[in-house]
Design a protein around this motif. Sequence first.
Motif, short mmCIF file in Angstrom:
data_model
loop_
_atom_site.label_atom_id
_atom_site.label_comp_id
_atom_site.label_asym_id
_atom_site.label_seq_id
_atom_site.Cartn_x
_atom_site.Cartn_y
_atom_site.Cartn_z
N TYR A 146 -2.64 6.10 13.65
CA TYR A 146 -3.28 6.05 12.33
C TYR A 146 -2.48 5.12 11.43
O TYR A 146 -1.26 5.27 11.32
CB TYR A 146 -3.37 7.45 11.72
CG TYR A 146 -4.27 8.36 12.53
CD1 TYR A 146 -5.63 8.44 12.26
CD2 TYR A 146 -3.77 9.10 13.60
CE1 TYR A 146 -6.47 9.23 13.01
CE2 TYR A 146 -4.60 9.90 14.37
CZ TYR A 146 -5.95 9.97 14.07
OH TYR A 146 -6.78 10.75 14.83
N ASP B 231 -3.12 4.58 8.08
CA ASP B 231 -3.08 4.98 6.67
C ASP B 231 -2.32 6.31 6.56
O ASP B 231 -2.91 7.36 6.25
CB ASP B 231 -4.49 5.14 6.10
CG ASP B 231 -5.31 3.86 6.14
OD1 ASP B 231 -4.73 2.79 6.43
OD2 ASP B 231 -6.52 3.93 5.89
N ASP C 163 -11.06 9.56 6.16
CA ASP C 163 -10.57 8.22 6.47
C ASP C 163 -10.25 8.20 7.96
O ASP C 163 -9.30 8.87 8.39
CB ASP C 163 -9.32 7.90 5.65
CG ASP C 163 -8.70 6.55 6.02
OD1 ASP C 163 -9.23 5.86 6.93
OD2 ASP C 163 -7.68 6.18 5.40
N PRO C 164 -11.02 7.47 8.77
CA PRO C 164 -10.76 7.50 10.21
C PRO C 164 -9.38 6.97 10.59
O PRO C 164 -8.92 7.19 11.69
CB PRO C 164 -11.87 6.63 10.80
CG PRO C 164 -12.50 5.91 9.67
CD PRO C 164 -12.14 6.61 8.40
N TYR D 16 -4.29 16.50 5.68
CA TYR D 16 -5.59 15.88 5.88
C TYR D 16 -5.48 14.98 7.10
O TYR D 16 -4.76 13.99 7.08
CB TYR D 16 -5.99 15.04 4.66
CG TYR D 16 -6.20 15.86 3.40
CD1 TYR D 16 -7.48 16.17 2.97
CD2 TYR D 16 -5.12 16.31 2.65
CE1 TYR D 16 -7.68 16.92 1.82
CE2 TYR D 16 -5.30 17.06 1.50
CZ TYR D 16 -6.59 17.36 1.09
OH TYR D 16 -6.78 18.10 -0.04
N ASN E 251 -9.81 14.72 7.48
CA ASN E 251 -9.63 13.49 6.71
C ASN E 251 -10.79 12.56 7.02
O ASN E 251 -11.00 12.19 8.17
CB ASN E 251 -8.30 12.83 7.09
CG ASN E 251 -7.87 11.78 6.09
OD1 ASN E 251 -8.71 11.11 5.49
ND2 ASN E 251 -6.58 11.61 5.92
N TYR F 158 0.72 8.76 4.93
CA TYR F 158 1.59 8.93 3.77
C TYR F 158 1.98 10.38 3.57
O TYR F 158 1.31 11.30 4.06
CB TYR F 158 0.98 8.35 2.50
CG TYR F 158 -0.44 8.77 2.15
CD1 TYR F 158 -0.66 9.83 1.30
CD2 TYR F 158 -1.54 8.09 2.65
CE1 TYR F 158 -1.95 10.21 0.96
CE2 TYR F 158 -2.83 8.45 2.31
CZ TYR F 158 -3.04 9.50 1.46
OH TYR F 158 -4.31 9.88 1.13
N SER G 32 0.81 -1.22 0.00
CA SER G 32 0.00 0.00 0.00
C SER G 32 0.84 1.27 0.00
O SER G 32 0.33 2.34 -0.33
CB SER G 32 -0.90 0.03 1.24
OG SER G 32 -0.09 0.08 2.42
N GLY G 33 2.09 1.18 0.42
CA GLY G 33 2.91 2.37 0.58
C GLY G 33 2.63 3.15 1.85
O GLY G 33 3.22 4.20 2.08
N TYR G 34 1.75 2.63 2.71
CA TYR G 34 1.44 3.34 3.94
C TYR G 34 2.59 3.29 4.94
O TYR G 34 3.29 2.28 5.07
CB TYR G 34 0.22 2.72 4.63
CG TYR G 34 -1.12 2.99 3.99
CD1 TYR G 34 -1.49 4.28 3.59
CD2 TYR G 34 -2.04 1.96 3.82
CE1 TYR G 34 -2.73 4.51 3.03
CE2 TYR G 34 -3.29 2.20 3.27
CZ TYR G 34 -3.63 3.47 2.87
OH TYR G 34 -4.86 3.70 2.32
N ASP H 52 -2.69 12.22 6.04
CA ASP H 52 -2.14 12.52 4.72
C ASP H 52 -1.36 13.84 4.82
O ASP H 52 -1.96 14.90 4.95
CB ASP H 52 -3.31 12.62 3.73
CG ASP H 52 -2.91 13.14 2.35
OD1 ASP H 52 -1.72 13.42 2.12
OD2 ASP H 52 -3.82 13.27 1.50
#
Lengths: 420, 157
Positions: free
Chosen positions: A302, A304, A385-386, A315, A383, A306, A290-292, A390
């Motif tokens: 968190y 996720d 996404d919980p 974000y 963001n 990046y 995923s590159g996370y 970002d």
Amino acid sequence: MRKVAVPAVIPLLLLGACGGGGSSDLGTTSPTSPTSPTQVIAGAAPNVVTLEVDAGPAALPGPALNTAFVTITVCQPGSTTNCETIPDIAVDTGSSGLRLVYGALSPSFAATLPQQVAGTLAVAECTSFAIGYSWGSVRNADVTISGETASDIPIHMIGDPAFPNVPTTCSSNVPTEEDTVATFGANGILGVGQFVPDCGDACAQDPVPGTYYTCATNGATCTAVIEPTNLQVSNPVAAFTADNNGVIVELPPVSDSGALSATGALVFGIGTESNNGLNGATVLTSDPSSGYISASFANVSYSDGYLDSGSNAFYFVDSSLPVCSQSSIAPGFFCPNSTQSLSVQLIGTNGASVTTGFDVGNAVELATDNASATAFPDFGVPNSDPQGFDAGLTFFYGRNVFTAIAGASTPSGTGPYFAY
Amino acid sequence: MPFPTACLIRPPLAALLALALTAAAPAFATLGGGVASVEADRVKLQGRVQVTTVAGVTVHEITTAAGTRVREYLTPDGAVFGFTWHGPFIPDLRQLLGTYYQQYAHGVQEAHPVGRRHLSVQLPSLVVQSNGRMRAFSGRAWDPALLPQNFSLTNLN
């Protein structure tokens, strides 16, 4: 449309630029970097192209914000004369591959770029961004950026009128088409992210709806197909003959109140030349699928995380901060009553981490007070996404950010990783 | 942490009843559909299903052939009240949203996303949050009217 005047020469040396804070500790630490490296922005060299944060193409409905552009040259494969130079290509460390908006080229030139075929059928691609899709042909080109050339690589020609019928499986997920300069927000996008092929093995094993298609002659419907990785639209950097293991985005610090423009450098290669060493940056390895990386913010973890030059703000999740109203000039941005000095710990899969301060201001006030600015380092956005953190281009101002390509070796280990 | 949204606005009772009827209808629809609709999704997504319990609600987890994990959350009555995704591709939202798809498609046109990576559609009876970048997408969708009592959105992940 105003076009911002910019200095033609990249400053050779910018000192003392590195972010606020940087030393508060939020949680567990393993190897950490106590101080950020001193920023040096590369001067002109074959592996360096000028990076401009500015208003972008005149065709945009409004000036681009926190978007970094380069100029590239695209040629018919093998030709040194049948070429076009295209400005205002957005640099995106969050995707892979060169995507050009058909409308940014002269049609006669675009027609000379060979169409990729599978048997008798033409290959086309759908690219999903979270906010919309782009659809068009896969063609081959020589791509030259400063002194580096990727020869005969597949690129995505979005909005190619030879492919007027967008497959439903391309358009339905996020039904917003982004195939013109105005809707796409740039003349094209240079994906210099952590991966080589854009889709990867998944598309080489089974047809994945919403990715690669073959289409019969003009106007016919298209069918999702398997696309081998070597034929997929791919990160051009990996196809350079040298300096091909990653990139460095080098942008100068920008005042909290914003700036008309910001000029820096996109540097090719990591540790391959005298101008692209890690210089003390901390390597945060990322998930190879995923590159996370992960993040710790306000004592919450968190997964996720990046760093992304293609995101134009920070974000993050913070339900305590007010959001600018939908009727304001900055709908959906954070609108705190006063500038917030915040801190995030970014953590690699290798356990290394760096804690970095950042500021988030009131986007309506910032945009009102400096209406002609295009670089705003204090822009933040909730963001949705919980699990998401970002760190967008706002994070890049005043520090050199490395993105190493998956599987590529560098003096500090094998990618994928981020470093700063 | 839940996004600060209008998600707590409840639609009028009539709308709730209409949704309940939708839920009872035979399934191709997913959001609002019954357990059978999960199977329809599994077939469409070419995935495999695992059933678990999260915060007291039943969750059917489908892993698609292309590697994206989709979780469908069921009310005690067996209706899908929300779903999430995480993985390399955005799953087939037309399939997963079912009868909600048209309002989603309309909501997307009205949304004003900031940047390329984050989209939030907030309607009285549907919230969709779509995030991510190439090879790494995530998101969730739910009908606020169908959320079980005391179910925290932090568990919808």
